[in-house]
Write a protein that holds these residues in place. Structure first.
Motif, short mmCIF file in Angstrom:
data_model
loop_
_atom_site.label_atom_id
_atom_site.label_comp_id
_atom_site.label_asym_id
_atom_site.label_seq_id
_atom_site.Cartn_x
_atom_site.Cartn_y
_atom_site.Cartn_z
N PHE A 98 -23.06 28.28 4.09
CA PHE A 98 -22.96 26.73 4.40
C PHE A 98 -23.69 25.81 3.77
N GLY A 99 -24.04 26.06 2.44
CA GLY A 99 -25.04 25.40 1.67
C GLY A 99 -24.23 24.38 0.71
N LEU A 100 -24.92 24.29 -0.44
CA LEU A 100 -24.41 23.50 -1.30
C LEU A 100 -23.16 24.03 -2.17
N THR A 101 -22.39 23.22 -2.79
CA THR A 101 -21.42 23.59 -3.64
C THR A 101 -22.09 23.64 -5.00
N PRO A 110 -32.11 27.18 -14.08
CA PRO A 110 -30.93 27.23 -13.80
C PRO A 110 -30.10 27.89 -14.96
N GLY A 111 -29.01 28.99 -14.70
CA GLY A 111 -28.53 29.38 -15.80
C GLY A 111 -26.98 29.91 -15.69
N GLY A 112 -26.37 29.28 -14.70
CA GLY A 112 -24.80 29.39 -14.29
C GLY A 112 -24.74 29.44 -12.88
N ASN A 113 -23.42 29.55 -12.73
CA ASN A 113 -22.56 29.32 -11.25
C ASN A 113 -21.23 29.79 -11.50
N THR A 114 -21.05 30.47 -10.32
CA THR A 114 -19.64 31.11 -10.26
C THR A 114 -18.83 30.15 -9.34
N GLY A 115 -19.11 29.09 -8.87
CA GLY A 115 -18.37 28.13 -8.00
C GLY A 115 -18.08 29.00 -6.63
N VAL A 116 -17.48 28.34 -5.52
CA VAL A 116 -17.43 29.10 -4.48
C VAL A 116 -16.49 30.19 -4.40
N GLN A 117 -17.27 31.46 -3.61
CA GLN A 117 -16.56 32.60 -4.05
C GLN A 117 -15.56 32.90 -2.77
N MET A 118 -14.62 34.00 -2.88
CA MET A 118 -13.92 34.59 -2.17
C MET A 118 -14.61 35.30 -1.03
N GLY A 119 -13.94 35.09 0.24
CA GLY A 119 -14.43 35.90 1.37
C GLY A 119 -14.53 37.45 1.43
N GLY A 120 -13.80 37.93 0.49
CA GLY A 120 -13.71 39.40 0.41
C GLY A 120 -12.41 39.88 0.73
N TRP A 121 -12.38 41.39 0.74
CA TRP A 121 -11.15 42.04 0.97
C TRP A 121 -11.50 42.88 2.18
N PHE A 122 -10.25 42.86 3.08
CA PHE A 122 -10.39 43.58 4.40
C PHE A 122 -9.09 44.63 4.40
N ARG A 123 -9.46 45.61 4.99
CA ARG A 123 -8.40 46.67 5.08
C ARG A 123 -7.28 46.04 6.29
N ARG A 124 -8.01 45.47 7.25
CA ARG A 124 -7.06 44.92 8.05
C ARG A 124 -7.10 43.54 8.45
N GLU A 125 -6.16 42.87 9.17
CA GLU A 125 -6.16 41.48 9.28
C GLU A 125 -7.07 40.99 10.28
N ILE A 126 -7.84 39.96 10.03
CA ILE A 126 -8.81 39.40 10.88
C ILE A 126 -8.42 38.02 11.64
N LYS A 127 -8.10 38.19 12.92
CA LYS A 127 -7.25 37.06 13.35
C LYS A 127 -8.40 36.28 14.38
N SER A 128 -9.40 36.72 14.74
CA SER A 128 -10.38 35.96 15.58
C SER A 128 -11.87 36.61 15.31
N LEU A 129 -12.75 35.76 15.87
CA LEU A 129 -14.18 36.16 15.83
C LEU A 129 -14.37 37.54 16.51
N ALA A 130 -13.48 38.09 17.55
CA ALA A 130 -13.45 39.38 18.12
C ALA A 130 -13.05 40.29 17.28
N GLY A 148 -21.26 29.11 -1.36
CA GLY A 148 -20.26 27.94 -1.77
C GLY A 148 -20.72 27.51 -3.15
N GLY A 149 -21.83 27.84 -3.77
CA GLY A 149 -21.97 27.72 -5.09
C GLY A 149 -23.24 28.15 -5.67
N PRO A 150 -23.11 29.74 -5.66
CA PRO A 150 -24.41 30.65 -6.12
C PRO A 150 -24.61 30.32 -7.54
N GLN A 151 -26.02 30.00 -7.64
CA GLN A 151 -26.55 29.65 -8.98
C GLN A 151 -27.15 31.09 -9.27
N LEU A 152 -26.94 31.43 -10.68
CA LEU A 152 -27.67 32.48 -11.43
C LEU A 152 -28.98 31.60 -12.23
#
Length: 377
Positions: A128-131, A161-181, A253-257
């Motif tokens: 939840f940092g910087l873009t 500073p040597g690059g940035n990917t921009g905001v990344q994806m949250g990843g791959w899940f084998r099952r659907e995530i419907k709530s915090l639980a 959200g904006g990871p710098q290399l």
């Protein structure tokens, strides 16, 4: 104006301003503009150890952009050879090897080294940092570079500073995530601070090398994994064993290399070579984000056509993760004075920046992305 003219002007401008080493600048301008003097500059060959494999061609490519530009700007007299992660030094030991002078420079990400000091995360990204735009602004126009250089100075390193990917994806899940639980007991490959926050939400974070992720997902040893984004993720075929693709990667959200240079080696460089390195790093920084912005959209479309199910993280996960993140930062600030010093400035910059971006930028992009002519709102 031609590209080579832009680069030349940028180099001249860099030479004209004070460099990191005392006394650098004006003399270098004369050196560069005089062919005879330039011929007298030494031939220097450096080794750069990267933390990244060649298969991550856009990230690894940032180092190649720097090396090629440095060579051209110095007439081939300053050469930097790039070594992929593990070729010369272990991938996650780059900072150590630059610090002790085993290699002259490195290409890595600060948050790999939070075990040394949690403040290294500011060199890359915090949940939840910087873009990407905000990170670049904080580093180059705010106090980010000054503050992080104070930290790296303790390790005999100058960072760029040597690059940035921009905001990344949250990843791959084998099952659907419907709530915090649904995160409770979930085995997810997610390192660093993101993993610590996921742990507070009930997940079981694991650090797994890239080559081991797919087979572990396939046999169920992992329930989920984060990686980078569509362009890089598609290459590892995660979609074949985990069809739910979540967004956003709130921990990146904006990871710098970054490029790391041994401080003594940096101080020994001629002024013109320092300026060439600075200009080349700036070009690599801008180029990487542009590359990802061009490569990710078609890659995402390809994944969707293959049946990938795009899902946004449920709101209760986002809210809980944000709360846990800032509680973590407050805990770190209370016990780590370096973290506190950087965090205080970082948070003020972040909060002020958000006041602007949520006005014009947010209104403009929301309209662009979600308005459909003829659709009733």
């Amino acid at each position: 104006m031609k590209r080579r003219d832009l680069i030349k002007e940028a180099l001249l401008a860099a030479l004209a301003r004070p460099a990191i080493r005392a006394g650098a600048g004006v003399g270098a301008l004369a050196t560069l503009s005089s062919p005879l003097a330039a011929a007298d500059l030494p031939t220097i060959r450096w080794r750069m150890a990267s933390s990244f494999p060649k298969s991550l061609d856009t990230i690894y490519g940032g180092a190649e952009v720097l090396a090629k530009r440095v060579s051209r700007l110095t007439g081939g007299k300053f050469q930097i050879r790039i070594y992929a992660g593990g070729e010369l030094v272990p991938a996650l030991s780059v900072l150590d090897k630059v610090q002790d002078g085993t290699v002259e420079c490195g290409h890595s990400a600060g948050y790999y080294y939070v075990g040394k000091n949690m403040a290294f995360a500011f060199d890359t990204a915090l949940p939840f940092g910087l873009t990407a735009r905000e990170q670049n602004s904080w580093m180059s126009a705010g106090n980010g570079l000054k503050l992080t250089r104070e930290l790296f100075h303790e390790y005999n390193i100058v960072n760029f500073p040597g690059g940035n990917t921009g905001v990344q994806m949250g990843g791959w899940f084998r099952r659907e995530i419907k709530s915090l639980a649904d995160l409770k007991g979930l085995k997810m490959r997610i390192p660093g601070i993101g993993g610590q926050i996921m742990s507070r939400l009930g997940a079981i974070p694991q650090t797994v090398p890239g080559g081991d992720i797919y087979p572990m997902l396939e046999r169920g040893a992992l329930d989920a994994t984060e990686w980078v984004g569509p362009y890089d993720d598609e290459k590892l075929s995660f979609y074949k064993v985990a069809k739910f693709y979540y967004y956003p990667g709130w921990w990146e959200g904006g990871p710098q290399l970054s490029f790391y240079v041994n401080e003594k080696k940096w101080q020994s460089l001629p002024d013109a070579y320092q300026a060439a390195f600075e200009v080349a790093a700036a070009e690599a920084n801008a180029r990487m984000l542009a590359d990802y912005d061009a490569k990710n959209p078609p890659a995402l479309l390809k994944l969707v056509k293959r049946g990938v199910q795009l899902r946004a993280f449920p709101k209760d996960i986002m809210v809980a993760a944000r709360k846990a993140s800032f509680e973590f930062y407050d805990e770190q600030a209370a016990k780590n004075k370096t973290f506190r010093r950087i965090y205080t400035d970082w948070k003020k910059f972040r909060d002020t920046s958000h006041q602007w971006f949520k006005v014009a930028e947010s209104a403009y992009t929301n309209f662009l992305y979600y308005y459909r002519p003829g659709k009733r709102r």
